[in-house]
Design an enzyme around this catalytic site. Structure first.
Site, PDB file in Angstrom:
ATOM      1  N   ASP A 183      38.655  45.652  37.903  1.00 33.40           N
ATOM      2  CA  ASP A 183      40.086  45.947  37.915  1.00 33.40           C
ATOM      3  C   ASP A 183      40.706  45.115  36.798  1.00 33.40           C
ATOM      4  O   ASP A 183      40.920  43.910  36.961  1.00 33.40           O
ATOM      5  CB  ASP A 183      40.673  45.582  39.287  1.00 33.40           C
ATOM      6  CG  ASP A 183      42.186  45.822  39.354  1.00 33.40           C
ATOM      7  OD1 ASP A 183      42.812  45.981  38.276  1.00 33.40           O
ATOM      8  OD2 ASP A 183      42.736  45.833  40.465  1.00 33.40           O
ATOM      9  N   LYS A 204      49.259  48.922  33.514  1.00 42.74           N
ATOM     10  CA  LYS A 204      50.196  47.913  32.990  1.00 42.74           C
ATOM     11  C   LYS A 204      50.324  47.932  31.466  1.00 42.74           C
ATOM     12  O   LYS A 204      51.044  48.756  30.933  1.00 42.74           O
ATOM     13  CB  LYS A 204      49.831  46.526  33.540  1.00 42.74           C
ATOM     14  CG  LYS A 204      50.027  46.464  35.067  1.00 42.74           C
ATOM     15  CD  LYS A 204      50.190  45.056  35.606  1.00 42.74           C
ATOM     16  CE  LYS A 204      50.757  45.061  37.014  1.00 42.74           C
ATOM     17  NZ  LYS A 204      49.809  44.886  38.085  1.00 42.74           N
ATOM     18  N   PHE A 237      43.850  41.680  44.602  1.00 44.21           N
ATOM     19  CA  PHE A 237      44.946  42.633  44.716  1.00 44.21           C
ATOM     20  C   PHE A 237      44.589  43.866  43.899  1.00 44.21           C
ATOM     21  O   PHE A 237      44.317  43.761  42.710  1.00 44.21           O
ATOM     22  CB  PHE A 237      46.268  42.051  44.205  1.00 44.21           C
ATOM     23  CG  PHE A 237      47.402  43.027  44.317  1.00 44.21           C
ATOM     24  CD1 PHE A 237      48.037  43.245  45.535  1.00 44.21           C
ATOM     25  CD2 PHE A 237      47.810  43.774  43.219  1.00 44.21           C
ATOM     26  CE1 PHE A 237      49.069  44.174  45.652  1.00 44.21           C
ATOM     27  CE2 PHE A 237      48.847  44.704  43.332  1.00 44.21           C
ATOM     28  CZ  PHE A 237      49.473  44.902  44.549  1.00 44.21           C
TER      29      PHE A 237
HETATM   30  C1  LIG Z   1      49.505  45.689  39.301  1.00 47.31           C
HETATM   31  C2  LIG Z   1      48.093  45.720  39.757  1.00 47.31           C
HETATM   32  C3  LIG Z   1      47.591  46.801  40.505  1.00 47.31           C
HETATM   33  C4  LIG Z   1      48.453  47.936  40.976  1.00 47.31           C
HETATM   34  O1  LIG Z   1      49.066  48.628  39.937  1.00 47.31           O
HETATM   35  P1  LIG Z   1      50.318  49.602  40.266  1.00 47.31           P
HETATM   36  O2  LIG Z   1      50.672  50.195  38.938  1.00 47.31           O
HETATM   37  O3  LIG Z   1      51.388  48.753  40.861  1.00 47.31           O
HETATM   38  O4  LIG Z   1      49.843  50.612  41.225  1.00 47.31           O
HETATM   39  C5  LIG Z   1      46.243  46.777  40.845  1.00 47.31           C
HETATM   40  N1  LIG Z   1      45.440  45.770  40.463  1.00 47.31           N
HETATM   41  C6  LIG Z   1      45.893  44.722  39.739  1.00 47.31           C
HETATM   42  C7  LIG Z   1      44.945  43.648  39.330  1.00 47.31           C
HETATM   43  C8  LIG Z   1      47.234  44.657  39.374  1.00 47.31           C
HETATM   44  O5  LIG Z   1      47.683  43.608  38.688  1.00 47.31           O
END
Ligand SMILES: *Cc1c(COP(=O)(O)O)cnc(C)c1O
Length: 395
Positions: free
Chosen positions: A215, A244, A130
């Site tokens: 990521d 985050k 994701f």
């Molecule tokens: C939350 C998340 C995203 C997306 O972040 P947003 O601030 O919602 O755009 C991308 N990659 C990972 C692993 C995530 O947990």
């Protein structure tokens, strides 16, 4: 019938929180909840952390926004600290995780463009990934449920099964620019990538002139007990997306890169209006004050180990409800034998919040500031909720 005023893309639980303090939230009826979701790993320091409140309110009284047309001292400071703490030489600030992913993808493509190989733009990703919800990010994530109905998938993403080295070898071609991976899949069900596989990716990238992109939007900023999860594997990426936790609840993200990987991102190639705004930078710096303070990451490791040990007892005690426990630090996942969504709803009735994930997993992502007492409280609530499922099955 009127259409919902809020676009109904979320199946929201019927609860609204009006106040938070540490690891606890309070709803409109003043009911108290133990927050083991932390806004999906966002509220790294819990709610209303005094140091964050002070940093934000102090900045709010001075200056909210200028523009990236001018120097932003908060950005310079936060970038310097992130660089000192990581592999990176340079930072681009964004408002969200997905914008950090977009910046990472663009940086990787421009690197090969700058090297005279513009045909090298493809990125290999892994099933269950994701990376966010923009058109490029849903193409990178490769999940049908997020791609369906949104037109042609953005070109240039090739996906291989999770952890499959042979499929990966076959997917890499002369057009491959980079590999993109979460060190622990979050939405995908708390699936940790084995450290040896991350090291394998690093070697492949070095051999084939590809860039390695991590990521760490969910795994970063102390969540696993290291500042970044890849530190457990002893390898570094060329580019990394974070978000985050770095904002502790304020919207901010960043793309970090080595000087070499970032060499294509010259003046005018990328931009953002709000990214790196002084309010976000004040909070980001305040988050680092706490997370980088001596002993903080050791605290996360200690409480994380305690949580893992305590929650493991659930599997033996309620084998009809829980299958296994996975994750690292304070990024834990309970693989369920009952539907995770039903369990999460029932858990909320017992005054505790947790988050669903793929593979029928319940994610436990508490604020990193919790102590052993909150772990014991969580165990009680998880047990009481599990007991309800067992009783129901017996009726
Ligand atoms: C939350 C998340 C995203 C997306 O972040 P947003 O601030 O919602 O755009 C991308 N990659 C990972 C692993 C995530 O947990």
């Amino acid at each position: 019938m009127s259409f919902p005023h809020l676009l109904p893309t979320y199946a929201r639980a019927d609860v609204a929180f009006v106040r938070g303090e540490g690891a606890y939230l309070f709803d409109e009826e003043r009911r108290k909840y133990l927050d083991f979701g932390a806004g999906v790993a966002v509220n790294a320091l819990g709610h209303a952390h005094p140091h964050l409140v002070e940093a934000l309110t102090e900045q709010a009284g001075k200056l909210w926004h200028t523009s990236n047309l001018y120097r932003v001292p908060g950005q310079e400071k936060l970038a310097r600290r992130l660089i000192e703490a990581t592999f990176a030489d340079t930072v681009f600030f964004t408002n969200s995780g997905v914008e950090a992913i977009e910046a990472s993808i663009k940086t990787a493509r421009r690197y090969h463009f700058a090297n005279g190989a513009p045909e090298r733009f493809r990125i290999v990703t892994f099933e269950g990934a994701f990376h966010g919800r923009t058109l490029a990010a849903i193409a990178a994530g490769g999940q049908k449920k997020y791609l369906e109905g949104f037109g042609p998938k953005v070109e240039g993403f090739d996906q291989v099964p999770f952890g499959d080295a042979r499929a990966l070898a076959e997917a890499i071609t002369d057009a491959t620019a980079a590999l993109l991976i979460e060190p622990i899949q979050g939405e995908g069900g708390l699936r940790p990538v084995p450290p040896e596989f991350l090291r394998h990716l690093r070697r492949l990238c070095d051999e084939r002139g590809m860039l390695l992109i991590f990521d760490e939007i969910q795994t970063g900023i102390g969540r696993t007990g290291k500042l970044f999860a890849h530190e457990w594997a002893g390898v570094t990426p060329d580019i990394m997306a974070i978000a985050k936790g770095i904002g502790g609840g304020f919207p901010v993200g960043a793309c970090l890169a080595t000087a070499e990987a970032a060499k294509g991102m010259t003046t005018g190639t990328h931009g953002t209006t709000f990214g790196g705004n002084p309010l976000a930078m004040a909070v980001g710096n305040a988050v680092l004050d706490v997370v980088l303070a001596p002993g903080f990451l050791e605290h996360v490791q200690r409480v994380g180990n305690y949580a893992r040990q305590q929650f493991s007892s659930l599997i033996a005690e309620y084998p009809a409800v829980f299958e296994d426990l996975r994750g690292e630090g304070l990024m834990l996942g309970l693989k369920m034998r009952v539907p995770n969504t039903e369990f999460i709803d029932a858990l909320r009735m017992h005054g505790m919040l947790a988050i669903g994930a793929g593979d029928n997993v319940v994610r436990l992502l508490p604020p990193l500031i919790i102590e052993e007492v909150q772990v014991r409280e969580a165990l009680e609530r998880l047990s009481a909720t599990a007991q309800g499922f067992v009783s129901k099955a017996q009726m």
